[in-house]
Every structure is written in structure tokens, then in C-alpha cells.
Design a protein around this motif. Sequence first.
Motif, mmCIF file in Angstrom:
data_model
loop_
_atom_site.group_PDB
_atom_site.id
_atom_site.type_symbol
_atom_site.label_atom_id
_atom_site.label_comp_id
_atom_site.label_asym_id
_atom_site.label_seq_id
_atom_site.Cartn_x
_atom_site.Cartn_y
_atom_site.Cartn_z
ATOM 1 N N CYS A 33 37.978 49.587 39.344
ATOM 2 C CA CYS A 33 39.235 49.041 39.843
ATOM 3 C C CYS A 33 39.652 49.869 41.064
ATOM 4 O O CYS A 33 39.028 50.880 41.386
ATOM 5 C CB CYS A 33 40.309 49.069 38.758
ATOM 6 N N GLY A 34 40.705 49.460 41.743
ATOM 7 C CA GLY A 34 41.145 50.153 42.951
ATOM 8 C C GLY A 34 41.435 51.621 42.735
ATOM 9 O O GLY A 34 41.065 52.468 43.543
ATOM 10 N N ARG A 35 42.106 51.958 41.628
ATOM 11 C CA ARG A 35 42.437 53.355 41.339
ATOM 12 C C ARG A 35 41.170 54.173 41.120
ATOM 13 O O ARG A 35 41.065 55.307 41.565
ATOM 14 C CB ARG A 35 43.332 53.421 40.113
ATOM 15 N N PRO A 48 38.092 44.917 48.586
ATOM 16 C CA PRO A 48 37.777 43.716 49.372
ATOM 17 C C PRO A 48 37.985 42.466 48.512
ATOM 18 O O PRO A 48 37.260 42.262 47.539
ATOM 19 C CB PRO A 48 36.309 43.902 49.741
ATOM 20 N N PRO A 49 38.979 41.633 48.833
ATOM 21 C CA PRO A 49 39.299 40.495 47.970
ATOM 22 C C PRO A 49 38.159 39.493 47.813
ATOM 23 O O PRO A 49 37.988 38.901 46.754
ATOM 24 C CB PRO A 49 40.513 39.854 48.642
ATOM 25 N N ASP A 50 37.357 39.319 48.849
ATOM 26 C CA ASP A 50 36.270 38.343 48.767
ATOM 27 C C ASP A 50 35.043 38.878 48.016
ATOM 28 O O ASP A 50 34.145 38.118 47.676
ATOM 29 C CB ASP A 50 35.866 37.877 50.167
ATOM 30 N N LEU A 51 34.993 40.180 47.735
ATOM 31 C CA LEU A 51 33.846 40.772 47.039
ATOM 32 C C LEU A 51 34.195 41.301 45.657
ATOM 33 O O LEU A 51 33.350 41.840 44.966
ATOM 34 C CB LEU A 51 33.265 41.925 47.874
ATOM 35 N N PHE A 53 36.065 40.951 41.663
ATOM 36 C CA PHE A 53 36.209 39.993 40.566
ATOM 37 C C PHE A 53 37.304 40.499 39.645
ATOM 38 O O PHE A 53 37.621 41.685 39.623
ATOM 39 C CB PHE A 53 34.887 39.805 39.814
ATOM 40 N N ASP A 54 37.921 39.576 38.910
ATOM 41 C CA ASP A 54 39.001 39.949 37.999
ATOM 42 C C ASP A 54 38.482 40.040 36.576
ATOM 43 O O ASP A 54 37.679 39.218 36.138
ATOM 44 C CB ASP A 54 40.138 38.922 38.053
ATOM 45 N N MET A 55 38.966 41.077 35.881
ATOM 46 C CA MET A 55 38.619 41.251 34.477
ATOM 47 C C MET A 55 39.788 41.988 33.830
ATOM 48 O O MET A 55 40.238 43.023 34.361
ATOM 49 C CB MET A 55 37.321 42.067 34.347
ATOM 50 N N ALA A 56 40.283 41.457 32.735
ATOM 51 C CA ALA A 56 41.394 42.054 31.992
ATOM 52 C C ALA A 56 42.612 42.310 32.889
ATOM 53 O O ALA A 56 43.278 43.332 32.776
ATOM 54 C CB ALA A 56 40.950 43.342 31.312
ATOM 55 N N GLY A 57 42.873 41.393 33.803
ATOM 56 C CA GLY A 57 44.056 41.488 34.644
ATOM 57 C C GLY A 57 43.955 42.448 35.821
ATOM 58 O O GLY A 57 44.941 42.686 36.498
ATOM 59 N N ARG A 58 42.773 43.010 36.064
ATOM 60 C CA ARG A 58 42.574 43.911 37.202
ATOM 61 C C ARG A 58 41.446 43.396 38.079
ATOM 62 O O ARG A 58 40.525 42.763 37.607
ATOM 63 C CB ARG A 58 42.202 45.308 36.727
ATOM 64 N N SER A 59 41.527 43.744 39.355
ATOM 65 C CA SER A 59 40.435 43.440 40.271
ATOM 66 C C SER A 59 39.434 44.589 40.239
ATOM 67 O O SER A 59 39.826 45.763 40.230
ATOM 68 C CB SER A 59 40.955 43.271 41.694
ATOM 69 N N TYR A 60 38.155 44.246 40.223
ATOM 70 C CA TYR A 60 37.079 45.230 40.210
ATOM 71 C C TYR A 60 36.094 44.929 41.329
ATOM 72 O O TYR A 60 35.928 43.777 41.733
ATOM 73 C CB TYR A 60 36.312 45.193 38.875
ATOM 74 N N CYS A 61 35.457 45.972 41.800
ATOM 75 C CA CYS A 61 34.419 45.838 42.815
ATOM 76 C C CYS A 61 33.465 47.016 42.644
ATOM 77 O O CYS A 61 33.881 48.098 42.223
ATOM 78 C CB CYS A 61 35.047 45.858 44.203
ATOM 79 N N VAL A 62 32.190 46.805 42.961
ATOM 80 C CA VAL A 62 31.259 47.930 42.897
ATOM 81 C C VAL A 62 31.472 48.800 44.135
ATOM 82 O O VAL A 62 31.838 48.321 45.204
ATOM 83 C CB VAL A 62 29.781 47.476 42.771
ATOM 84 N N LEU A 63 31.267 50.097 43.980
ATOM 85 C CA LEU A 63 31.573 51.073 45.032
ATOM 86 C C LEU A 63 30.856 50.765 46.334
ATOM 87 O O LEU A 63 31.458 50.798 47.410
ATOM 88 C CB LEU A 63 31.228 52.485 44.540
ATOM 89 N N TRP A 64 29.575 50.441 46.280
ATOM 90 C CA TRP A 64 28.840 50.240 47.530
ATOM 91 C C TRP A 64 29.377 49.044 48.308
ATOM 92 O O TRP A 64 29.429 49.067 49.532
ATOM 93 C CB TRP A 64 27.334 50.135 47.302
ATOM 94 N N ARG A 65 29.825 47.999 47.611
ATOM 95 C CA ARG A 65 30.374 46.836 48.322
ATOM 96 C C ARG A 65 31.716 47.186 48.976
ATOM 97 O O ARG A 65 31.994 46.764 50.098
ATOM 98 C CB ARG A 65 30.548 45.654 47.381
#
Length: 93
Positions: A33-35, A48-51, A53-65
Motif C-alpha cells: 500500500c502507499g504507506r 500510480p492509479p493506473d498500475l 489494484f484495490d484489496m480490502a479497501g486499500r490501493s496496492y502496487c508492486v514496488l518496481w511499478r
Amino acid sequence: MFPAAREGMVPSAGVALALRARPWLKRLDTPMCGRELDACVGVSVPMPPDLSFDMAGRSYCVLWRALDAMWSKFGDVPADMAAASAGTQDSLL
């Protein structure tokens, strides 16, 4: 970040040393997540909103992306990230 390749090969001992010096490299494929992104790198990493995904009410992204999107947006390593990581063992540069 990694030792120079010799004859197309990178010495495994040098890669192991680089991974120990930069523990965040092991987490490049981990969804965060962002934090968590901010805590892992040590400075604010925009989600990055386009990269993401949402899970359990939070946005997640892999670090390299997230890092790739941030550096693509700025064209280079942002000054605040370079300043925050300058002289540290786990420098991004």
C-alpha cells in the motif's frame, strides 16, 4: 547498483552483496500500500492509479511499478529522493 558484468556475466557474490546492502531490492515484486511503499524506500512514492489494484479497501502496487512510474514521470530520480538516500547504505542510486 550491481557489479559490472564481465563477459556477459554478473558475479553472484557481488549480487549477494548488493542485495544485503539494499534490502528493498528483495521486495521489488511485493504488492504494497502507499504507506508501505513510503516506508520501504524512505521517501514519498506516489501510488500510480493506473498500475495499482484495490484489496480490502486499500490501493496496492508492486514496488518496481511504482518506482518506474515515478521515475518516468520525472524523467530521472527526483531531487528529494536523491537527497534522502545520499550517503545511506541502501541508497537507490
